[in-house]
Design a protein around this motif. Structure first.
Motif, PDB file in Angstrom:
ATOM      1  N   PRO A  31       0.787  -1.241   0.000  1.00  0.00           N
ATOM      2  CA  PRO A  31       0.000   0.000   0.000  1.00  0.00           C
ATOM      3  C   PRO A  31       0.815   1.287   0.000  1.00  0.00           C
ATOM      4  O   PRO A  31       0.334   2.324  -0.470  1.00  0.00           O
ATOM      5  CB  PRO A  31      -0.828  -0.122   1.287  1.00  0.00           C
ATOM      6  CG  PRO A  31      -0.924  -1.588   1.540  1.00  0.00           C
ATOM      7  CD  PRO A  31       0.389  -2.142   1.104  1.00  0.00           C
ATOM      8  N   ASN A  32       2.056   1.238   0.504  1.00  0.00           N
ATOM      9  CA  ASN A  32       2.850   2.465   0.578  1.00  0.00           C
ATOM     10  C   ASN A  32       3.245   3.017  -0.791  1.00  0.00           C
ATOM     11  O   ASN A  32       3.673   4.171  -0.893  1.00  0.00           O
ATOM     12  CB  ASN A  32       4.119   2.234   1.411  1.00  0.00           C
ATOM     13  CG  ASN A  32       3.817   2.114   2.889  1.00  0.00           C
ATOM     14  OD1 ASN A  32       2.692   2.342   3.315  1.00  0.00           O
ATOM     15  ND2 ASN A  32       4.816   1.759   3.675  1.00  0.00           N
ATOM     16  N   ILE A  33       3.104   2.192  -1.826  1.00  0.00           N
ATOM     17  CA  ILE A  33       3.368   2.683  -3.189  1.00  0.00           C
ATOM     18  C   ILE A  33       2.342   3.749  -3.569  1.00  0.00           C
ATOM     19  O   ILE A  33       2.625   4.657  -4.349  1.00  0.00           O
ATOM     20  CB  ILE A  33       3.312   1.513  -4.203  1.00  0.00           C
ATOM     21  CG1 ILE A  33       4.443   0.511  -3.940  1.00  0.00           C
ATOM     22  CG2 ILE A  33       3.366   2.026  -5.646  1.00  0.00           C
ATOM     23  CD1 ILE A  33       5.830   1.006  -4.252  1.00  0.00           C
ATOM     24  N   ILE A  34       1.150   3.651  -3.001  1.00  0.00           N
ATOM     25  CA  ILE A  34       0.052   4.554  -3.348  1.00  0.00           C
ATOM     26  C   ILE A  34       0.054   5.770  -2.432  1.00  0.00           C
ATOM     27  O   ILE A  34       0.057   5.640  -1.207  1.00  0.00           O
ATOM     28  CB  ILE A  34      -1.315   3.835  -3.234  1.00  0.00           C
ATOM     29  CG1 ILE A  34      -1.292   2.514  -4.012  1.00  0.00           C
ATOM     30  CG2 ILE A  34      -2.432   4.751  -3.702  1.00  0.00           C
ATOM     31  CD1 ILE A  34      -1.020   2.656  -5.494  1.00  0.00           C
ATOM     32  N   ASP A  35       0.054   6.969  -3.013  1.00  0.00           N
ATOM     33  CA  ASP A  35      -0.130   8.189  -2.229  1.00  0.00           C
ATOM     34  C   ASP A  35      -1.623   8.335  -1.940  1.00  0.00           C
ATOM     35  O   ASP A  35      -2.427   8.490  -2.855  1.00  0.00           O
ATOM     36  CB  ASP A  35       0.367   9.415  -3.012  1.00  0.00           C
ATOM     37  CG  ASP A  35       1.872   9.571  -2.932  1.00  0.00           C
ATOM     38  OD1 ASP A  35       2.478   9.018  -2.003  1.00  0.00           O
ATOM     39  OD2 ASP A  35       2.445  10.249  -3.802  1.00  0.00           O
ATOM     40  N   GLY A  36      -1.983   8.266  -0.679  1.00  0.00           N
ATOM     41  CA  GLY A  36      -3.397   8.297  -0.319  1.00  0.00           C
ATOM     42  C   GLY A  36      -3.868   6.911   0.065  1.00  0.00           C
ATOM     43  O   GLY A  36      -3.079   5.980   0.260  1.00  0.00           O
ATOM     44  N   ARG A 115       6.131   5.747  -6.470  1.00  0.00           N
ATOM     45  CA  ARG A 115       4.844   6.201  -5.953  1.00  0.00           C
ATOM     46  C   ARG A 115       3.835   6.381  -7.090  1.00  0.00           C
ATOM     47  O   ARG A 115       4.192   6.734  -8.212  1.00  0.00           O
ATOM     48  CB  ARG A 115       4.988   7.528  -5.200  1.00  0.00           C
ATOM     49  CG  ARG A 115       5.778   7.436  -3.892  1.00  0.00           C
ATOM     50  CD  ARG A 115       5.046   6.588  -2.866  1.00  0.00           C
ATOM     51  NE  ARG A 115       5.785   6.493  -1.602  1.00  0.00           N
ATOM     52  CZ  ARG A 115       6.626   5.525  -1.303  1.00  0.00           C
ATOM     53  NH1 ARG A 115       6.859   4.554  -2.190  1.00  0.00           N
ATOM     54  NH2 ARG A 115       7.230   5.493  -0.130  1.00  0.00           N
ATOM     55  N   MET A 116       2.550   6.154  -6.770  1.00  0.00           N
ATOM     56  CA  MET A 116       1.432   6.411  -7.680  1.00  0.00           C
ATOM     57  C   MET A 116       0.405   7.273  -6.966  1.00  0.00           C
ATOM     58  O   MET A 116       0.148   7.061  -5.774  1.00  0.00           O
ATOM     59  CB  MET A 116       0.754   5.109  -8.118  1.00  0.00           C
ATOM     60  CG  MET A 116       1.593   4.171  -8.909  1.00  0.00           C
ATOM     61  SD  MET A 116       0.626   2.686  -9.355  1.00  0.00           S
ATOM     62  CE  MET A 116       1.971   1.551  -9.704  1.00  0.00           C
ATOM     63  N   GLN A 117      -0.182   8.186  -7.680  1.00  0.00           N
ATOM     64  CA  GLN A 117      -1.223   9.040  -7.106  1.00  0.00           C
ATOM     65  C   GLN A 117      -2.334   9.212  -8.131  1.00  0.00           C
ATOM     66  O   GLN A 117      -2.073   9.536  -9.295  1.00  0.00           O
ATOM     67  CB  GLN A 117      -0.643  10.409  -6.725  1.00  0.00           C
ATOM     68  CG  GLN A 117      -1.637  11.333  -6.034  1.00  0.00           C
ATOM     69  CD  GLN A 117      -0.987  12.632  -5.584  1.00  0.00           C
ATOM     70  OE1 GLN A 117       0.229  12.817  -5.689  1.00  0.00           O
ATOM     71  NE2 GLN A 117      -1.799  13.556  -5.089  1.00  0.00           N
ATOM     72  N   LEU A 118      -3.564   8.996  -7.712  1.00  0.00           N
ATOM     73  CA  LEU A 118      -4.717   9.164  -8.595  1.00  0.00           C
ATOM     74  C   LEU A 118      -5.281  10.565  -8.416  1.00  0.00           C
ATOM     75  O   LEU A 118      -5.598  10.982  -7.302  1.00  0.00           O
ATOM     76  CB  LEU A 118      -5.787   8.118  -8.277  1.00  0.00           C
ATOM     77  CG  LEU A 118      -7.012   8.119  -9.202  1.00  0.00           C
ATOM     78  CD1 LEU A 118      -6.611   7.677 -10.610  1.00  0.00           C
ATOM     79  CD2 LEU A 118      -8.097   7.196  -8.643  1.00  0.00           C
ATOM     80  N   VAL A 119      -5.405  11.298  -9.547  1.00  0.00           N
ATOM     81  CA  VAL A 119      -5.915  12.674  -9.489  1.00  0.00           C
ATOM     82  C   VAL A 119      -6.916  12.891 -10.622  1.00  0.00           C
ATOM     83  O   VAL A 119      -7.013  12.088 -11.564  1.00  0.00           O
ATOM     84  CB  VAL A 119      -4.774  13.712  -9.620  1.00  0.00           C
ATOM     85  CG1 VAL A 119      -3.754  13.530  -8.509  1.00  0.00           C
ATOM     86  CG2 VAL A 119      -4.098  13.623 -10.987  1.00  0.00           C
ATOM     87  N   ILE A 120      -7.651  13.973 -10.543  1.00  0.00           N
ATOM     88  CA  ILE A 120      -8.518  14.376 -11.641  1.00  0.00           C
ATOM     89  C   ILE A 120      -7.641  14.912 -12.764  1.00  0.00           C
ATOM     90  O   ILE A 120      -6.750  15.737 -12.530  1.00  0.00           O
ATOM     91  CB  ILE A 120      -9.524  15.464 -11.183  1.00  0.00           C
ATOM     92  CG1 ILE A 120     -10.408  14.928 -10.049  1.00  0.00           C
ATOM     93  CG2 ILE A 120     -10.380  15.939 -12.355  1.00  0.00           C
ATOM     94  CD1 ILE A 120     -11.266  13.743 -10.428  1.00  0.00           C
TER      95      ILE A 120
END
Length: 276
Positions: A31-36, A115-120
């Motif tokens: 889970p730490n790979i994901i920001d958020g 890291r990966m981050q999901l954004v609009i």
């Protein structure tokens, strides 16, 4: 760390492997790979289709349907690879995007720094690490006039200035050494003291070196592989990086390796001028 040419090569190969594929399921093993929140990430990405793969500097921008973008930074050793859904998990696989066609895109990272981050879509320059970046090499915004003015405001050495990503983004240790050698500038030169003519030569060297490295698929020194599992070829064209103790290709003097702000730095003590 993959630099701009390597990430651009990953972008091209990743697009060829994944465009228009629908994500049936997302598994996050680390889970730490994901920001958020990783669970929220997996739920929102599920059911989306990969529409396009973009890049800014060292960041991949995976464009999804419904106006979402995954902003992905590979850091030191992150890699993507496409496998069949039934392929056993590698111990360094940390995120899996399972597609409806029976294949899966897996993110593999030995050091777990990526890291990966999901954004609009459209907000990535405001809400992610991209907000702190300067213009990238080869872009219209990265003009010689801009570069001259930007360096005049920097009181630190040119090696560190080029690595901090705020003046120009996309360069790392390998290409900074190569570009400074091409422009005949000592890495410990104070950025603000470098004359305009030499800054123009450095600007040309940056654009030329990055374009050539992209053409050859990036540099594989340690572990870089593109999304198709192939190495880059630009390491065969490096003039100074990795060649400490050898003769300078330009003047014949022995190349020297030192530490500049903790980073290994190779240069020619004879033909790279220091500005103080």
């Amino acid at each position: 760390m993959p630099e701009m040419p390597e990430v651009e090569t990953v972008r091209k190969t990743l697009a060829a492997l994944t465009l228009n594929k629908k994500i049936k399921h997302v598994t996050v093993w680390y889970p730490n790979i994901i920001d958020g929140d990783s669970h929220d990430f997996a739920q929102k990405v599920k059911g989306k289709t990969i529409l396009k793969i973009d890049r800014y500097a060292k960041f991949l921008l995976i464009r999804l349907s419904d106006n979402y973008t995954i902003v992905s930074h590979l850091r030191m050793e992150g890699k993507y690879h496409l496998v069949k859904n039934s392929t056993p998990k590698d111990k360094h696989d940390h995120v899996e995007f399972s597609f409806s066609d029976g294949t899966s895109l897996r993110y593999n990272d030995v050091r777990k720094f990526g890291r990966m981050q999901l954004v609009i879509t459209g907000t990535e320059r405001k809400v992610t690490g991209l907000s702190k970046l300067g213009p990238e090499a080869l872009s219209r915004e990265f003009s010689s006039d801009y570069f001259i003015k930007a360096l005049k405001k920097k009181k630190k050495n040119i090696k560190n200035t080029l690595l901090d990503q705020t003046v120009v983004s996309g360069l790392g240790n390998i290409y900074v050494d190569e570009c400074l050698w091409q422009a005949k500038i000592h890495p410990e030169s104070l950025a603000e003291k470098i004359p305009a003519l030499s800054v123009k030569l450095l600007h040309e060297a940056i654009n030329q070196t990055i374009a050539e490295a992209i053409k050859f698929g990036g540099t594989t020194v340690h572990s870089f592989l593109n999304a198709a599992g192939k190495t880059g070829l630009y390491q065969e064209h490096l003039k100074v990086y990795g060649h400490a103790g050898q003769a300078c290709p330009r003047c014949g003097e022995k190349l020297k390796k030192i530490k500049v702000n903790g980073r290994g730095t190779t240069f020619c003590p004879s033909c790279q001028k220091e500005y103080k």
